[in-house]
Design a protein around this motif. Structure first.
Motif, PDB file in Angstrom:
ATOM      1  N   GLN A 133       0.880  -1.430  -0.204  1.00  0.00           N
ATOM      2  CA  GLN A 133      -0.061   0.525   0.179  1.00  0.00           C
ATOM      3  C   GLN A 133       0.826   1.586  -0.241  1.00  0.00           C
ATOM      4  O   GLN A 133       2.322   1.408   0.774  1.00  0.00           O
ATOM      5  N   LEU A 134       0.377   3.193  -0.539  1.00  0.00           N
ATOM      6  CA  LEU A 134       1.714   3.482  -0.831  1.00  0.00           C
ATOM      7  C   LEU A 134       1.126   4.047   0.433  1.00  0.00           C
ATOM      8  O   LEU A 134       0.052   4.556   0.567  1.00  0.00           O
ATOM      9  N   ALA A 135       2.156   4.661   1.068  1.00  0.00           N
ATOM     10  CA  ALA A 135       2.088   5.348   2.627  1.00  0.00           C
ATOM     11  C   ALA A 135       2.730   6.517   2.578  1.00  0.00           C
ATOM     12  O   ALA A 135       2.485   7.104   3.571  1.00  0.00           O
ATOM     13  N   GLY A 136       3.119   6.648   1.895  1.00  0.00           N
ATOM     14  CA  GLY A 136       4.393   8.238   1.105  1.00  0.00           C
ATOM     15  C   GLY A 136       4.582   8.412   0.096  1.00  0.00           C
ATOM     16  O   GLY A 136       4.899   7.344  -1.085  1.00  0.00           O
ATOM     17  N   LEU A 137       6.080   8.927  -0.249  1.00  0.00           N
ATOM     18  CA  LEU A 137       7.113   9.743  -1.005  1.00  0.00           C
ATOM     19  C   LEU A 137       8.622  10.131   0.061  1.00  0.00           C
ATOM     20  O   LEU A 137       8.161  10.933   0.846  1.00  0.00           O
ATOM     21  N   VAL A 138       9.035   9.925  -0.736  1.00  0.00           N
ATOM     22  CA  VAL A 138      10.527  10.290  -0.072  1.00  0.00           C
ATOM     23  C   VAL A 138      11.250  11.206  -1.279  1.00  0.00           C
ATOM     24  O   VAL A 138      11.230  10.465  -2.434  1.00  0.00           O
ATOM     25  N   LYS A 139      12.353  11.974  -1.032  1.00  0.00           N
ATOM     26  CA  LYS A 139      13.388  12.994  -2.247  1.00  0.00           C
ATOM     27  C   LYS A 139      14.412  12.882  -1.529  1.00  0.00           C
ATOM     28  O   LYS A 139      14.891  14.137  -0.692  1.00  0.00           O
ATOM     29  N   ILE A 140      15.331  11.943  -1.784  1.00  0.00           N
ATOM     30  CA  ILE A 140      16.465  12.254  -1.266  1.00  0.00           C
ATOM     31  C   ILE A 140      17.517  12.505  -2.475  1.00  0.00           C
ATOM     32  O   ILE A 140      17.330  11.805  -3.592  1.00  0.00           O
ATOM     33  N   ASP A 187      27.233  16.102  -1.617  1.00  0.00           N
ATOM     34  CA  ASP A 187      25.733  16.567  -0.412  1.00  0.00           C
ATOM     35  C   ASP A 187      24.984  15.632  -1.005  1.00  0.00           C
ATOM     36  O   ASP A 187      24.724  14.343  -1.510  1.00  0.00           O
ATOM     37  N   ILE A 188      24.312  15.168   0.296  1.00  0.00           N
ATOM     38  CA  ILE A 188      22.856  14.580   0.038  1.00  0.00           C
ATOM     39  C   ILE A 188      22.147  15.802   0.533  1.00  0.00           C
ATOM     40  O   ILE A 188      22.028  15.985   1.927  1.00  0.00           O
ATOM     41  N   TYR A 189      20.958  15.556   0.020  1.00  0.00           N
ATOM     42  CA  TYR A 189      19.519  16.061   0.201  1.00  0.00           C
ATOM     43  C   TYR A 189      18.680  15.831   0.872  1.00  0.00           C
ATOM     44  O   TYR A 189      18.116  15.166  -0.584  1.00  0.00           O
ATOM     45  N   ILE A 190      17.940  15.934   1.889  1.00  0.00           N
ATOM     46  CA  ILE A 190      16.432  15.379   1.482  1.00  0.00           C
ATOM     47  C   ILE A 190      15.653  16.325   0.832  1.00  0.00           C
ATOM     48  O   ILE A 190      15.636  17.436   1.918  1.00  0.00           O
ATOM     49  N   GLY A 191      14.887  16.401   0.137  1.00  0.00           N
ATOM     50  CA  GLY A 191      14.165  17.772   0.069  1.00  0.00           C
ATOM     51  C   GLY A 191      12.522  17.413   0.351  1.00  0.00           C
ATOM     52  O   GLY A 191      11.818  18.274   0.468  1.00  0.00           O
ATOM     53  N   GLU A 192      11.801  16.299   0.309  1.00  0.00           N
ATOM     54  CA  GLU A 192      11.351  15.643   0.960  1.00  0.00           C
ATOM     55  C   GLU A 192      10.764  14.646   1.651  1.00  0.00           C
ATOM     56  O   GLU A 192      11.337  13.774   1.025  1.00  0.00           O
ATOM     57  N   LYS A 243      17.506   7.908  10.132  1.00  0.00           N
ATOM     58  CA  LYS A 243      18.142   6.926  10.529  1.00  0.00           C
ATOM     59  C   LYS A 243      19.292   6.611   9.055  1.00  0.00           C
ATOM     60  O   LYS A 243      20.257   6.995   9.236  1.00  0.00           O
ATOM     61  N   ASP A 244      18.829   6.028   7.257  1.00  0.00           N
ATOM     62  CA  ASP A 244      19.387   5.500   7.156  1.00  0.00           C
ATOM     63  C   ASP A 244      20.233   6.764   6.140  1.00  0.00           C
ATOM     64  O   ASP A 244      21.700   6.407   5.800  1.00  0.00           O
ATOM     65  N   THR A 245      19.377   7.467   5.692  1.00  0.00           N
ATOM     66  CA  THR A 245      20.503   8.804   5.422  1.00  0.00           C
ATOM     67  C   THR A 245      21.411   9.426   6.286  1.00  0.00           C
ATOM     68  O   THR A 245      22.540   9.731   5.823  1.00  0.00           O
ATOM     69  N   ILE A 246      21.280   9.216   7.107  1.00  0.00           N
ATOM     70  CA  ILE A 246      22.335   9.843   8.451  1.00  0.00           C
ATOM     71  C   ILE A 246      24.351   8.559   7.951  1.00  0.00           C
ATOM     72  O   ILE A 246      24.896   9.184   7.730  1.00  0.00           O
ATOM     73  N   VAL A 247      23.726   7.909   7.823  1.00  0.00           N
ATOM     74  CA  VAL A 247      24.588   6.855   8.106  1.00  0.00           C
ATOM     75  C   VAL A 247      25.174   6.670   6.303  1.00  0.00           C
ATOM     76  O   VAL A 247      26.144   7.217   6.071  1.00  0.00           O
ATOM     77  N   LEU A 305      25.079  16.752   5.159  1.00  0.00           N
ATOM     78  CA  LEU A 305      23.686  16.019   4.320  1.00  0.00           C
ATOM     79  C   LEU A 305      22.949  17.429   5.184  1.00  0.00           C
ATOM     80  O   LEU A 305      23.430  18.171   5.703  1.00  0.00           O
ATOM     81  N   TRP A 306      22.426  17.462   3.687  1.00  0.00           N
ATOM     82  CA  TRP A 306      20.935  18.722   3.922  1.00  0.00           C
ATOM     83  C   TRP A 306      19.504  18.324   4.299  1.00  0.00           C
ATOM     84  O   TRP A 306      19.311  17.595   3.475  1.00  0.00           O
ATOM     85  N   LEU A 307      18.656  19.204   4.750  1.00  0.00           N
ATOM     86  CA  LEU A 307      17.109  18.849   4.712  1.00  0.00           C
ATOM     87  C   LEU A 307      17.247  20.550   3.535  1.00  0.00           C
ATOM     88  O   LEU A 307      17.512  21.571   3.751  1.00  0.00           O
TER      89      LEU A 307
END
Length: 108
Positions: free
Chosen positions: A56-63, A69-74, A92-96, A105-107
């Motif tokens: 089931q679709l629970a959400g979305l993520v944009k990394i 750099d790595i940024y979390i956009g959504e 946590k996984d993105t920090i690792v 790492l940026w938000l």
């Protein structure tokens, strides 16, 4: 809670737009005028992953991973799946990943 990620597709646009609107419109309405077409205008499936729980679709993520750099956009989680650790695990996984690769790492 166990979840999987898969690359977003154009066919996901309607469902993802509904999640985005449900999550963001109440916040935006407090400080600005809601733009109902914003998500659709900026939607590029290759930039998003769909979060699924038991199919089931629970959400979305944009990394976004760049050279330095790595940024979390959504991170948008459907209300019925919030509070179950999905967002926490994604962070946590993105920090690792950031620590392992030496990338900042940026938000956004």
């Amino acid at each position: 809670m166990k979840f999987t990620l898969r690359r977003a597709q154009w066919e996901d646009l309607e469902s993802l737009d509904r999640i985005y609107m449900a999550n963001m419109k109440p916040q935006v309405d407090r400080v600005a005028v809601w733009d109902p077409d914003r998500f659709r205008r900026n939607y590029r499936p290759q930039e998003f992953s769909v979060i699924e729980v038991a199919g089931q679709l629970a959400g979305l993520v944009k990394i976004v991973i760049q050279a330095e750099d790595i940024y979390i956009g959504e991170i948008q989680i459907r209300a019925t799946y919030r509070g179950r650790g999905i967002g926490k695990k994604l962070l946590k996984d993105t920090i690792v990943l950031s620590e392992a690769t030496g990338k900042r790492l940026w938000l956004r």
